[in-house]
Design an enzyme around this catalytic site. Structure first.
Site, mmCIF file in Angstrom:
data_model
loop_
_atom_site.group_PDB
_atom_site.id
_atom_site.type_symbol
_atom_site.label_atom_id
_atom_site.label_comp_id
_atom_site.label_asym_id
_atom_site.label_seq_id
_atom_site.Cartn_x
_atom_site.Cartn_y
_atom_site.Cartn_z
ATOM 1 C CG ASP A 36 42.861 20.519 56.124
ATOM 2 O OD1 ASP A 36 42.767 21.356 55.219
ATOM 3 O OD2 ASP A 36 43.199 19.339 55.931
ATOM 4 C CE LYS A 58 38.842 18.707 51.189
ATOM 5 N NZ LYS A 58 40.201 19.229 51.299
ATOM 6 C CG MET A 171 36.262 10.871 57.469
ATOM 7 S SD MET A 171 37.240 11.229 55.990
ATOM 8 C CE MET A 171 38.208 9.713 55.841
#
Length: 257
Positions: A36, A58, A171
Site C-alpha cells: 500500500d 490508494k 482519515m
C-alpha cells in the site's frame, strides 16, 4: 506446485523499526508482495530478490487499483506464484480491509494467515507523548473513521463527543469542519486537539490547539492527509506540548476583565 497462500501483514504506522518479527518473516517468505501507499518502502528490503513487488496503494482521488481488482490480483497471484503477502499500513484489521481480503481469498480455497501490526491510532499519539488513557484524565478511547464508505462523517463521532473519552479519528482531515461543529454542539470548544501528519516518520508534522482554534492551526501549518486527529484532555499530558498549554494559561490569567 507451490501452495496458494495469502498472508495479510500489518506494516505499522511508518517507522520501519515498528515492524514485528513475524511480519519480517512473512515478507522474507513471500513470492509476491502487494503493498500500500502508507507503508515504509524500506520494509521491502526484507523481501527475497526474486519476489515480485506490486504497488496497489490508494490515496484520496488516486486509485491505482480498485479494491475489487486487488482482491482478484490476490487470488490470481496466489494460484500462479504461491505465497502472496498483502502489506498494509498500520494494522490491517483497523480500517484496513484486511478481513475483506481474507474473506475473498477463502472463497477460492486459498490458505490465509494474518500478522497484526501496530496501529497508527495508538502509536502516533504515543510518539508525541500523548497517552490515550490516563488516570483522572480518560478512562477509555474511541477510534473512529472520519469518512465512511458513503463518504460521510461517521455517526459515531457525535456519540463520542458526548463522552469524556479520548477520541482518535483516522482519515478525517477532509471532515475537520464537521468534526469541529459536532464537538461545539456539545460545548467542548476548549477541548484540546492534536493533529499529527505522517506520524512516526521523518516527515512527521504536528499542529495542536483546541476545538475552536484547530482549523486555524491546520490552515497556518498547511497540514493535510495522511494525519490522525486526537481530541481529549490527554493531549495536555504530552511533555512536548506542556509549554503550549502553560503559555495559554499565562495569557488567559493576564487578561483583565
Amino acid at each position: 506446485m507451490r501452495t496458494p497462500k495469502l498472508t495479510v501483514v500489518g506494516a505499522g504506522p511508518g517507522d520501519p523499526d515498528l515492524i514485528t518479527l513475524k511480519a519480517i518473516k512473512a515478507i522474507k517468505s513471500a513470492d509476491v508482495i502487494l503493498y500500500d501507499a502508507l507503508i515504509n518502502k524500506d520494509l521491502l528490503e526484507y523481501a527475497q530478490p526474486q519476489a515480485e513487488k506490486i504497488f496497489v496503494g490508494k490515496r484520496k482521488g488516486c486509485y491505482r487499483y480498485q479494491q475489487e481488482q486487488i482482491n482478484e490480483l490476490i487470488v490470481s497471484r496466489a494460484k500462479s506464484d504461491g505465497h502472496v503477502v498483502r502489506l498494509k499500513g498500520g494494522d490491517p484489521f483497523i480500517f484496513g480491509r484486511g478481513a475483506e481480503e481474507i474473506d475473498y481469498a477463502r472463497q477460492y480455497e486459498i490458505e490465509t494467515d494474518m500478522v497484526p501490526g501496530i496501529s497508527s491510532a495508538l502509536a502516533v499519539p504515543a510518539y508525541q507523548g500523548i497517552p490515550l488513557t490516563k488516570r483522572n484524565s480518560s478512562e477509555s478511547f474511541w477510534v473512529i473513521t472520519g469518512t465512511t464508505k458513503s463518504h460521510k462523517l461517521s455517526d459515531d463521532v457525535a456519540l463520542a463527543a458526548k463522552s469524556t473519552a479520548t477520541v482518535v479519528i483516522l482519515m478525517g482531515m477532509s471532515k475537520l469542519s464537521e468534526i469541529v461543529s459536532v464537538f461545539e454542539k456539545e460545548s467542548k470548544q476548549n477541548t484540546p486537539v492534536a493533529i499529527i501528519q505522517n506520524g512516526t516518520t521523518v516527515h512527521e508534522r504536528m499542529g495542536f490547539g483546541t476545538i475552536d482554534t484547530i482549523e486555524q492551526v491546520v490552515a497556518e501549518k498547511q497540514l493535510s492527509s495522511p494525519a490522525i486527529i486526537v481530541i481529549g484532555e490527554v493531549v495536555k499530558q504530552s511533555p512536548r506540548l506542556s509549554y503550549f498549554y502553560k503559555e495559554i494559561h499565562e495569557i488567559t490569567s493576564s487578561v483583565v476583565v
